[in-house]
Design a protein around this motif. Structure first.
Motif, PDB file in Angstrom:
ATOM      1  N   PHE A 246      89.216  42.031 -20.119  1.00  0.00           N
ATOM      2  CA  PHE A 246      89.887  42.314 -18.852  1.00  0.00           C
ATOM      3  C   PHE A 246      89.752  43.792 -18.485  1.00  0.00           C
ATOM      4  CE2 PHE A 246      92.358  38.801 -20.881  1.00  0.00           C
ATOM      5  CZ  PHE A 246      91.757  37.794 -20.152  1.00  0.00           C
ATOM      6  N   TYR A 247      89.688  44.656 -19.504  1.00  0.00           N
ATOM      7  CA  TYR A 247      89.414  46.070 -19.211  1.00  0.00           C
ATOM      8  C   TYR A 247      88.084  46.199 -18.480  1.00  0.00           C
ATOM      9  CZ  TYR A 247      87.607  50.760 -19.714  1.00  0.00           C
ATOM     10  OH  TYR A 247      87.036  51.988 -19.443  1.00  0.00           O
ATOM     11  N   ALA A 248      87.047  45.532 -18.982  1.00  0.00           N
ATOM     12  CA  ALA A 248      85.725  45.639 -18.360  1.00  0.00           C
ATOM     13  C   ALA A 248      85.745  45.113 -16.928  1.00  0.00           C
ATOM     14  CB  ALA A 248      84.693  44.883 -19.196  1.00  0.00           C
ATOM     15  N   GLN A 249      86.385  43.975 -16.723  1.00  0.00           N
ATOM     16  CA  GLN A 249      86.434  43.386 -15.383  1.00  0.00           C
ATOM     17  C   GLN A 249      87.132  44.326 -14.397  1.00  0.00           C
ATOM     18  OE1 GLN A 249      88.319  39.543 -15.796  1.00  0.00           O
ATOM     19  NE2 GLN A 249      86.996  38.978 -17.501  1.00  0.00           N
ATOM     20  N   ASP A 250      88.291  44.809 -14.791  1.00  0.00           N
ATOM     21  CA  ASP A 250      89.063  45.663 -13.887  1.00  0.00           C
ATOM     22  C   ASP A 250      88.400  47.019 -13.695  1.00  0.00           C
ATOM     23  OD1 ASP A 250      90.765  43.528 -13.887  1.00  0.00           O
ATOM     24  OD2 ASP A 250      92.344  44.498 -15.069  1.00  0.00           O
ATOM     25  N   ALA A 251      87.807  47.547 -14.768  1.00  0.00           N
ATOM     26  CA  ALA A 251      87.136  48.843 -14.663  1.00  0.00           C
ATOM     27  C   ALA A 251      85.976  48.772 -13.678  1.00  0.00           C
ATOM     28  CB  ALA A 251      86.635  49.289 -16.042  1.00  0.00           C
ATOM     29  N   LEU A 252      85.211  47.682 -13.708  1.00  0.00           N
ATOM     30  CA  LEU A 252      84.087  47.538 -12.782  1.00  0.00           C
ATOM     31  C   LEU A 252      84.571  47.433 -11.338  1.00  0.00           C
ATOM     32  CD1 LEU A 252      81.714  45.143 -14.752  1.00  0.00           C
ATOM     33  CD2 LEU A 252      81.170  47.460 -13.969  1.00  0.00           C
ATOM     34  N   ARG A 253      85.665  46.713 -11.125  1.00  0.00           N
ATOM     35  CA  ARG A 253      86.213  46.595  -9.766  1.00  0.00           C
ATOM     36  C   ARG A 253      86.628  47.971  -9.230  1.00  0.00           C
ATOM     37  NH1 ARG A 253      89.402  42.108 -12.013  1.00  0.00           N
ATOM     38  NH2 ARG A 253      88.397  40.140 -11.504  1.00  0.00           N
ATOM     39  N   ILE A 254      87.335  48.709 -10.068  1.00  0.00           N
ATOM     40  CA  ILE A 254      87.817  50.024  -9.630  1.00  0.00           C
ATOM     41  C   ILE A 254      86.642  50.973  -9.413  1.00  0.00           C
ATOM     42  CG2 ILE A 254      89.161  52.046 -10.351  1.00  0.00           C
ATOM     43  CD1 ILE A 254      91.003  50.021 -11.828  1.00  0.00           C
ATOM     44  N   TRP A 255      85.676  50.959 -10.348  1.00  0.00           N
ATOM     45  CA  TRP A 255      84.501  51.826 -10.193  1.00  0.00           C
ATOM     46  C   TRP A 255      83.793  51.525  -8.878  1.00  0.00           C
ATOM     47  CZ3 TRP A 255      81.834  55.737 -12.766  1.00  0.00           C
ATOM     48  CH2 TRP A 255      80.525  55.971 -12.316  1.00  0.00           C
ATOM     49  N   ASP A 256      83.559  50.247  -8.597  1.00  0.00           N
ATOM     50  CA  ASP A 256      82.819  49.882  -7.385  1.00  0.00           C
ATOM     51  C   ASP A 256      83.543  50.354  -6.133  1.00  0.00           C
ATOM     52  OD1 ASP A 256      80.857  48.719  -8.900  1.00  0.00           O
ATOM     53  OD2 ASP A 256      81.595  46.662  -8.650  1.00  0.00           O
ATOM     54  N   THR A 257      84.871  50.205  -6.118  1.00  0.00           N
ATOM     55  CA  THR A 257      85.643  50.620  -4.950  1.00  0.00           C
ATOM     56  C   THR A 257      85.598  52.136  -4.765  1.00  0.00           C
ATOM     57  OG1 THR A 257      87.117  48.711  -5.148  1.00  0.00           O
ATOM     58  CG2 THR A 257      87.932  50.604  -3.883  1.00  0.00           C
ATOM     59  N   VAL A 258      85.814  52.862  -5.845  1.00  0.00           N
ATOM     60  CA  VAL A 258      85.771  54.326  -5.771  1.00  0.00           C
ATOM     61  C   VAL A 258      84.373  54.794  -5.389  1.00  0.00           C
ATOM     62  CG1 VAL A 258      86.018  56.469  -7.085  1.00  0.00           C
ATOM     63  CG2 VAL A 258      87.679  54.621  -7.392  1.00  0.00           C
ATOM     64  N   HIS A 259      83.365  54.151  -5.964  1.00  0.00           N
ATOM     65  CA  HIS A 259      81.980  54.561  -5.684  1.00  0.00           C
ATOM     66  C   HIS A 259      81.621  54.352  -4.216  1.00  0.00           C
ATOM     67  CE1 HIS A 259      77.462  54.149  -5.932  1.00  0.00           C
ATOM     68  NE2 HIS A 259      77.671  55.324  -6.488  1.00  0.00           N
ATOM     69  N   ARG A 260      82.077  53.242  -3.631  1.00  0.00           N
ATOM     70  CA  ARG A 260      81.801  53.012  -2.204  1.00  0.00           C
ATOM     71  C   ARG A 260      82.479  54.083  -1.349  1.00  0.00           C
ATOM     72  NH1 ARG A 260      82.406  47.502  -3.661  1.00  0.00           N
ATOM     73  NH2 ARG A 260      84.617  47.558  -3.070  1.00  0.00           N
ATOM     74  N   PHE A 261      83.729  54.411  -1.706  1.00  0.00           N
ATOM     75  CA  PHE A 261      84.439  55.445  -0.954  1.00  0.00           C
ATOM     76  C   PHE A 261      83.740  56.795  -1.073  1.00  0.00           C
ATOM     77  CE2 PHE A 261      87.406  59.030  -1.444  1.00  0.00           C
ATOM     78  CZ  PHE A 261      87.845  59.135  -0.127  1.00  0.00           C
TER      79      PHE A 261
END
Length: 434
Positions: A246-261
């Motif tokens: 679940f760490y990996a799943q959530d970390a990827l979601r957060i990374w993708d959102t921050v990266h797009r911003f």
């Protein structure tokens, strides 16, 4: 934690989703210093399979605490403590569970360094897992937490104050994440509190204050740019494919959102890659970070030496923001949940690692654990570190109230022929922006 502490599935769960999810990695080759054989591990693998087949399938994972090898242990309340540098193999079974299948407590193989197995006596196996947890605590607190988040933020904050004017887009991108804008008195107090808490806790843990320079140096040498970039790090360690991570799943979601911003922010101010290449302040900032990383022992960190494209800038800034915000939340605010039950996370061990099998009793298990005084000192420090910032709670309260006002205005305006939206909080800027 108390109910699940002795189970193998919970051991594997913590490797994926505990307070230190940064140590586990998939391995296709066994470390040469781990004394296991295919026959030794066959009972713990699927019927008809073998260690070689499971390695090829990518179902074998490794914890390796070689960073602790040879580190002198602390003396607490005039009692000598002991450290180990274990290696632990885990298997991803057909039910999707990650289970430990072999634990060697020291790096150098030999007759006095047996490999513990799930088929050993219950107390032997439990004690072996406790040694792994104790080693993980030493690495978590100093390397995964302090070095990977706090020192990273400090490195970038100081470089920003030196090199970037207030009007620079990277100074404004979101200073709350990196504390890039300035060091407020509150942040200085929190940093001092962190250092005091670390000093207090490390006086009462197995690695001790005297080992801090050595562990920080070793930990720094093991950090690379890829380890700071979530997609590459999770892929390199084989965690991105695990449904229970679940760490990996959530970390990827957060990374993708921050990266797009951040990508949109960079493109807003840099209209092409040539604009990046012509920005002397940007490259002065990067040079400052690299120079001071080298001075603090992080010469091999692998940061880019120069930005050539907007994409490179966006990725670099995303890595810094993630390290200092999301990663810190994962490794800091989780720690008390897993450390509160002492056998699950022994901060120190009062007896040396066992050199033979079959000699451990239930009473022996308790004799390895630190005394109540020592434990309370560490738990009090962890409790302080795990508390959310009071200023953040105030901000969340006023934001919730402002959202309610926005909703009320929207509801009212939906009934009006001539709506009045101008004081809806969602339309109000922080300051005189235009």
């Amino acid at each position: 934690v108390t109910k699940n502490n002795e189970t193998d599935w919970y051991f594997g769960y913590q490797c994926l989703n505990g307070s230190n999810p940064l140590m586990l990695r998939e391995t296709r080759h066994l470390p040469p210093n781990l004394s296991v054989t295919s026959d030794m591990l066959r009972p713990f693998l699927p019927e008809g399979s073998s260690l070689e087949k499971e390695l090829q399938k990518g179902n074998i994972y490794l914890l390796d605490y070689e960073v602790l090898d040879g580190v002198p242990a602390n003396v607490i309340n005039e009692k000598q403590t002991y450290l180990s540098a274990p290696l632990c193999l885990l298997h991803l079974n057909q039910q999707g569970q990650l289970l430990p299948i072999a634990i060697q407590l020291q790096q150098k193989p030999g007759p006095q360094n047996p490999v513990f197995l799930p088929s050993d006596s219950g107390y032997d196996w439990l004690l072996a897992k406790m040694w792994v947890h104790s080693a993980d605590f030493q690495c978590h607190q100093l390397i995964s937490h302090y070095l990977r988040t706090h020192m990273m933020a400090e490195l970038c904050c100081v470089a920003t104050l030196r090199q970037l004017p207030d009007a620079h887009p990277l100074h404004q991108v979101n200073p709350a994440h990196l504390q890039l804008a300035r060091l407020h008195p509150q942040e200085t107090r929190e940093q001092n509190y962190l250092l005091c808490s670390l000093v207090s806790s490390f006086q009462a843990v197995g690695s001790g204050l005297a080992t801090l320079p050595l562990l920080l140096s070793r930990g720094s040498a093991r950090i690379s740019y890829r380890t700071l970039c979530v997609p590459e790090d999770l892929s390199d360690r084989g965690l991105d494919k695990l449904p229970q991570s679940f760490y990996a799943q959530d970390a990827l979601r957060i990374w993708d959102t921050v990266h797009r911003f951040v990508t949109s922010w960079v493109e807003l101010y840099y209209h092409g890659d040539d604009a990046v290449q012509r920005d002397p302040e940007l490259h002065g900032w990067l040079t400052d970070i690299n120079a001071h990383a080298a001075r603090t022992g992080r010469a091999s960190v692998g940061f880019p030496q120069r930005f050539h494209t907007r994409a490179e800038v966006a990725k670099f800034v995303t890595a810094l923001i993630y390290s200092c915000s999301a990663l810190h939340a994962a490794v800091n605010f989780s720690q008390l949940d897993f450390a509160f039950w002492v056998p699950n996370c022994p901060v120190a061990m009062l007896r040396p690692p066992p050199q033979v099998k079959g000699a451990v009793t239930e009473d022996d298990i308790m004799s390895f654990l630190p005394d109540v005084n020592t434990t309370c000192r560490v738990l009090m420090a962890l409790n302080g570190l795990s508390q959310p910032d009071a200023h953040r709670r105030l901000l969340e309260e006023v934001q919730a109230q402002l959202r309610d006002i926005s909703d009320a205005i929207a509801e009212r305006n939906s009934q009006l022929e001539l709506p009045y939206p101008y004081l809806s909080p969602e339309r109000i800027e922080n300051s005189v922006a235009i």
